[in-house]
Design a protein around this motif. Structure first.
Motif, PDB file in Angstrom:
ATOM      1  N   ALA A 289      32.589  99.124  16.920  1.00 59.19           N
ATOM      2  CA  ALA A 289      31.522  98.611  17.983  1.00 59.19           C
ATOM      3  C   ALA A 289      30.218  98.320  17.844  1.00 59.19           C
ATOM      4  CB  ALA A 289      31.428  99.484  19.235  1.00 59.19           C
ATOM      5  N   VAL A 290      29.498  98.837  16.628  1.00 58.73           N
ATOM      6  CA  VAL A 290      28.371  98.341  16.119  1.00 58.73           C
ATOM      7  C   VAL A 290      28.511  97.290  15.129  1.00 58.73           C
ATOM      8  CG1 VAL A 290      26.328  99.244  14.956  1.00 58.73           C
ATOM      9  CG2 VAL A 290      27.342 100.622  16.482  1.00 58.73           C
ATOM     10  N   GLY A 291      29.485  97.534  14.262  1.00 53.87           N
ATOM     11  CA  GLY A 291      29.656  96.519  13.138  1.00 53.87           C
ATOM     12  C   GLY A 291      30.052  95.093  13.622  1.00 53.87           C
ATOM     13  N   TYR A 292      30.724  94.934  14.928  1.00 54.24           N
ATOM     14  CA  TYR A 292      30.991  93.631  15.351  1.00 54.24           C
ATOM     15  C   TYR A 292      29.652  92.805  15.520  1.00 54.24           C
ATOM     16  CZ  TYR A 292      35.836  95.459  16.167  1.00 54.24           C
ATOM     17  OH  TYR A 292      37.148  96.042  15.761  1.00 54.24           O
ATOM     18  N   PHE A 293      28.647  93.313  15.817  1.00 56.10           N
ATOM     19  CA  PHE A 293      27.385  92.672  16.251  1.00 56.10           C
ATOM     20  C   PHE A 293      26.381  92.762  15.020  1.00 56.10           C
ATOM     21  CE2 PHE A 293      28.739  94.855  20.131  1.00 56.10           C
ATOM     22  CZ  PHE A 293      29.075  93.587  20.974  1.00 56.10           C
ATOM     23  N   LEU A 294      26.609  93.340  13.947  1.00 57.92           N
ATOM     24  CA  LEU A 294      25.740  93.299  12.850  1.00 57.92           C
ATOM     25  C   LEU A 294      25.431  92.113  12.495  1.00 57.92           C
ATOM     26  CD1 LEU A 294      23.893  95.718  11.816  1.00 57.92           C
ATOM     27  CD2 LEU A 294      25.873  96.203  10.036  1.00 57.92           C
ATOM     28  N   ALA A 295      26.444  91.344  11.846  1.00 59.52           N
ATOM     29  CA  ALA A 295      26.234  89.955  11.103  1.00 59.52           C
ATOM     30  C   ALA A 295      25.447  88.927  11.864  1.00 59.52           C
ATOM     31  CB  ALA A 295      27.547  89.574  10.508  1.00 59.52           C
ATOM     32  N   ALA A 296      25.714  88.958  13.195  1.00 60.42           N
ATOM     33  CA  ALA A 296      25.030  87.987  14.014  1.00 60.42           C
ATOM     34  C   ALA A 296      23.614  88.503  14.429  1.00 60.42           C
ATOM     35  CB  ALA A 296      25.719  87.578  15.412  1.00 60.42           C
ATOM     36  N   TYR A 297      23.439  89.835  14.411  1.00 55.81           N
ATOM     37  CA  TYR A 297      21.935  90.247  14.425  1.00 55.81           C
ATOM     38  C   TYR A 297      21.347  90.169  13.296  1.00 55.81           C
ATOM     39  CZ  TYR A 297      18.121  93.395  15.227  1.00 55.81           C
ATOM     40  OH  TYR A 297      16.767  94.020  15.176  1.00 55.81           O
ATOM     41  N   VAL A 298      21.679  90.092  12.229  1.00 54.40           N
ATOM     42  CA  VAL A 298      21.132  89.841  11.120  1.00 54.40           C
ATOM     43  C   VAL A 298      20.687  88.447  10.880  1.00 54.40           C
ATOM     44  CG1 VAL A 298      21.235  89.539   8.295  1.00 54.40           C
ATOM     45  CG2 VAL A 298      21.950  91.667   9.694  1.00 54.40           C
ATOM     46  N   GLU A 299      21.709  87.492  11.232  1.00 58.11           N
ATOM     47  CA  GLU A 299      21.234  86.062  11.196  1.00 58.11           C
ATOM     48  C   GLU A 299      20.262  85.552  12.131  1.00 58.11           C
ATOM     49  OE1 GLU A 299      23.855  82.041  12.332  1.00 58.11           O
ATOM     50  OE2 GLU A 299      24.842  83.886  12.271  1.00 58.11           O
ATOM     51  N   VAL A 300      20.244  86.291  13.299  1.00 57.51           N
ATOM     52  CA  VAL A 300      19.240  86.023  14.211  1.00 57.51           C
ATOM     53  C   VAL A 300      17.755  86.638  13.519  1.00 57.51           C
ATOM     54  CG1 VAL A 300      18.038  86.637  16.446  1.00 57.51           C
ATOM     55  CG2 VAL A 300      20.519  86.030  16.387  1.00 57.51           C
ATOM     56  N   CYS A 301      17.766  87.643  13.178  1.00 56.27           N
ATOM     57  CA  CYS A 301      16.618  88.247  12.501  1.00 56.27           C
ATOM     58  C   CYS A 301      16.055  87.368  11.528  1.00 56.27           C
ATOM     59  CB  CYS A 301      16.864  89.623  12.138  1.00 56.27           C
ATOM     60  SG  CYS A 301      16.749  90.911  13.548  1.00 56.27           S
ATOM     61  N   ALA A 302      17.016  86.625  10.816  1.00 52.43           N
ATOM     62  CA  ALA A 302      16.535  85.765   9.584  1.00 52.43           C
ATOM     63  C   ALA A 302      15.721  84.721   9.915  1.00 52.43           C
ATOM     64  CB  ALA A 302      17.795  85.329   8.804  1.00 52.43           C
ATOM     65  N   LYS A 303      15.491  84.464  10.943  1.00 51.61           N
ATOM     66  CA  LYS A 303      14.729  83.282  11.835  1.00 51.61           C
ATOM     67  C   LYS A 303      13.198  84.020  11.739  1.00 51.61           C
ATOM     68  CE  LYS A 303      16.612  82.895  15.595  1.00 51.61           C
ATOM     69  NZ  LYS A 303      16.459  82.109  17.098  1.00 51.61           N
ATOM     70  N   GLU A 319      25.884  87.689  -1.163  1.00 49.67           N
ATOM     71  CA  GLU A 319      25.290  86.373  -1.192  1.00 49.67           C
ATOM     72  C   GLU A 319      24.500  85.951  -0.057  1.00 49.67           C
ATOM     73  OE1 GLU A 319      28.067  83.706  -2.757  1.00 49.67           O
ATOM     74  OE2 GLU A 319      29.051  84.845  -4.261  1.00 49.67           O
ATOM     75  N   ASN A 320      25.190  86.011   1.078  1.00 48.38           N
ATOM     76  CA  ASN A 320      24.648  85.377   2.088  1.00 48.38           C
ATOM     77  C   ASN A 320      25.163  85.973   3.574  1.00 48.38           C
ATOM     78  OD1 ASN A 320      27.160  83.923   2.875  1.00 48.38           O
ATOM     79  ND2 ASN A 320      26.478  82.506   1.114  1.00 48.38           N
ATOM     80  N   VAL A 321      24.570  85.719   4.581  1.00 49.43           N
ATOM     81  CA  VAL A 321      25.162  85.909   5.890  1.00 49.43           C
ATOM     82  C   VAL A 321      26.603  85.919   5.989  1.00 49.43           C
ATOM     83  CG1 VAL A 321      24.724  86.233   8.528  1.00 49.43           C
ATOM     84  CG2 VAL A 321      22.875  86.075   6.894  1.00 49.43           C
ATOM     85  N   ASP A 322      26.920  84.664   5.713  1.00 51.29           N
ATOM     86  CA  ASP A 322      28.506  84.675   6.043  1.00 51.29           C
ATOM     87  C   ASP A 322      29.321  85.491   5.007  1.00 51.29           C
ATOM     88  OD1 ASP A 322      27.950  82.454   7.745  1.00 51.29           O
ATOM     89  OD2 ASP A 322      28.147  80.689   6.049  1.00 51.29           O
ATOM     90  N   LYS A 323      28.980  85.679   4.039  1.00 48.47           N
ATOM     91  CA  LYS A 323      29.728  86.578   3.045  1.00 48.47           C
ATOM     92  C   LYS A 323      29.484  88.102   3.719  1.00 48.47           C
ATOM     93  CE  LYS A 323      31.049  84.073  -0.199  1.00 48.47           C
ATOM     94  NZ  LYS A 323      32.599  83.720  -0.388  1.00 48.47           N
ATOM     95  N   PHE A 324      28.496  88.542   4.270  1.00 53.23           N
ATOM     96  CA  PHE A 324      28.267  89.672   5.144  1.00 53.23           C
ATOM     97  C   PHE A 324      29.116  89.808   6.170  1.00 53.23           C
ATOM     98  CE2 PHE A 324      25.519  92.351   7.861  1.00 53.23           C
ATOM     99  CZ  PHE A 324      25.778  93.450   7.383  1.00 53.23           C
ATOM    100  N   ALA A 325      29.283  88.726   6.999  1.00 55.14           N
ATOM    101  CA  ALA A 325      30.136  88.713   8.222  1.00 55.14           C
ATOM    102  C   ALA A 325      31.737  88.886   7.860  1.00 55.14           C
ATOM    103  CB  ALA A 325      30.103  87.520   9.032  1.00 55.14           C
ATOM    104  N   GLU A 326      31.945  88.111   6.715  1.00 57.52           N
ATOM    105  CA  GLU A 326      33.518  88.302   6.058  1.00 57.52           C
ATOM    106  C   GLU A 326      33.679  89.722   5.498  1.00 57.52           C
ATOM    107  OE1 GLU A 326      35.810  86.674   2.309  1.00 57.52           O
ATOM    108  OE2 GLU A 326      34.064  85.395   2.893  1.00 57.52           O
TER     109      GLU A 326
END
Length: 379
Positions: A289-303, A319-326
């Protein structure tokens, strides 16, 4: 800057046996709070009771803690502790058991507090009985935090109670993972990952408290390939492989405790805030439940804090957020809810200042919508 963890923590093989005197020094009558089966299966319950029996310390076992412990359960356990005249609590198990043990310890010495009122802020700090924590999963790090997450089904609320309850002693031994199911290890490891990421991407992050999650993320990165390999094994590989490489048990448990120390300083942030509704209303286990939101949160924080995001990914060896989400999708899959449910969750999160105010940047309602849209599939 401040760093504070008052718990006496030991992380080593056979540490319950090695530190028997530390347990015996805590009190004279113990209530053991645990789940229904796992503590007996993995040997942790036997390790603890052998010590108590050898020194003739009276104890009673309360083995009714469910996943996401409820106010009803901790209220019942506290009443049991009072009737037994326990003077300390031993929590054995995952985060649910240790969180429940903390709540029981508070209720034990505050009989005027009703369990259903645990989420209400007290007018003054409340005392609690001493807690010994013996974790058997590699996720919550509850043995090193003051937090107790309790669910009140009467008002549909899952949330940390506003009381500071650090265990006095934590005994962390990776051998207890040996009997855990592969999915449980993966799920709890994802929770530990979220703790460390949310601790860094947090307005309370500072030079002192970043030492824990930065080291912990490096350790987690060293485990990620084995976690993914075990999770994605198919055919004969899945049948013949060990659930998780046994050589990683100690490292995973150490990482979990470090992750707990991390959030003890900063608290968890948006992904955890989002996870509670998903668990409470859709029955999703806490780690995913936490993990599903983690990559998108990281992506937003990158701003807002791109250097911090780069540091997190570098420590993990990603390498990058996309790989993290994968990677997260490979570990926990995806989650599907109704559009109505997703929109309801997002609307509630937009008013959750306790989590939103921890984001290291001005997160917008549109950012919240984006995280939900990116993280959850709709039917």
């Amino acid at each position: 800057m401040r760093f504070f963890v008052p718990t006496d923590i030991y992380v080593e093989k056979d540490c319950v046996k090695n530190h028997a005197q530390n347990i015996l020094a805590v009190g004279k009558r113990a209530l053991i709070v645990t789940g229904r089966n796992s503590a007996a299966a993995n040997g942790s319950l036997n390790d603890v009771t052998n010590i108590l029996n050898a020194d003739e310390i009276p104890y009673l076992i309360f083995s009714e803690v469910e996943e996401n412990p409820s106010t009803d359960t901790v209220g019942k356990a506290a009443q049991t502790a009072r009737e037994f005249k326990a003077d300390f609590i031993i929590g054995i198990g995952g985060g649910s058991a240790i969180d429940a043990a903390k709540a029981v310890a508070l209720l034990l010495v505050n009989p005027d507090v009703d369990a259903d009122e645990l989420h209400k802020a007290p007018s003054h700090p409340l005392d609690h009985a001493p807690v010994v924590a013996v974790p058997t999963t590699c996720g919550t790090g509850s043995e090193a935090t003051p937090v107790s997450i309790i669910t009140n089904h009467k008002i549909n609320l899952k949330k940390s109670i506003p009381h500071i309850i650090f265990p006095v002693l934590a005994l962390v031994d990776g051998k207890y993972l040996a009997s855990a199911k592969k999915q449980l290890i993966v799920n709890t490891a994802v929770d530990a990952l979220a703790h460390m990421v949310e601790s860094i991407l947090n307005v309370k992050s500072n030079l002192f408290n970043r030492m824990c999650p930065e080291y912990g993320l490096k350790l987690w990165g060293e485990c990620k390939d084995a976690l993914s390999a075990a999770q994605n094994a198919t055919g004969n590989d899945a049948e013949n492989a060990a659930p998780i490489d046994a050589s990683l048990y100690e490292k995973l448990m150490l990482t979990s405790t470090i992750a707990g120390m991390s959030i003890a300083q900063t608290s968890t942030a948006v992904p955890h805030g989002m996870s509670y509704d998903l668990t409470l209303h859709a029955g999703v286990p806490h780690g995913p439940a936490v993990g599903y939101f983690l990559a998108a949160y990281v992506e937003v924080c990158a701003k807002f804090v791109p250097q911090d995001v780069e540091k997190i990914l570098s420590l993990l060896g990603i390498e990058n957020v996309d790989k993290f989400a994968e990677m997260l999708r490979k570990l926990i899959g995806t989650c599907t809810v109704t559009r109505e449910m997703r929109d309801k969750f997002a609307a509630a999160m937009k008013t959750n200042r306790s989590k939103l105010d921890l984001v290291p940047g001005k997160i917008t309602p549109e950012d919240i919508d984006y995280i939900y849209e990116k993280s959850l599939m709709v039917e």
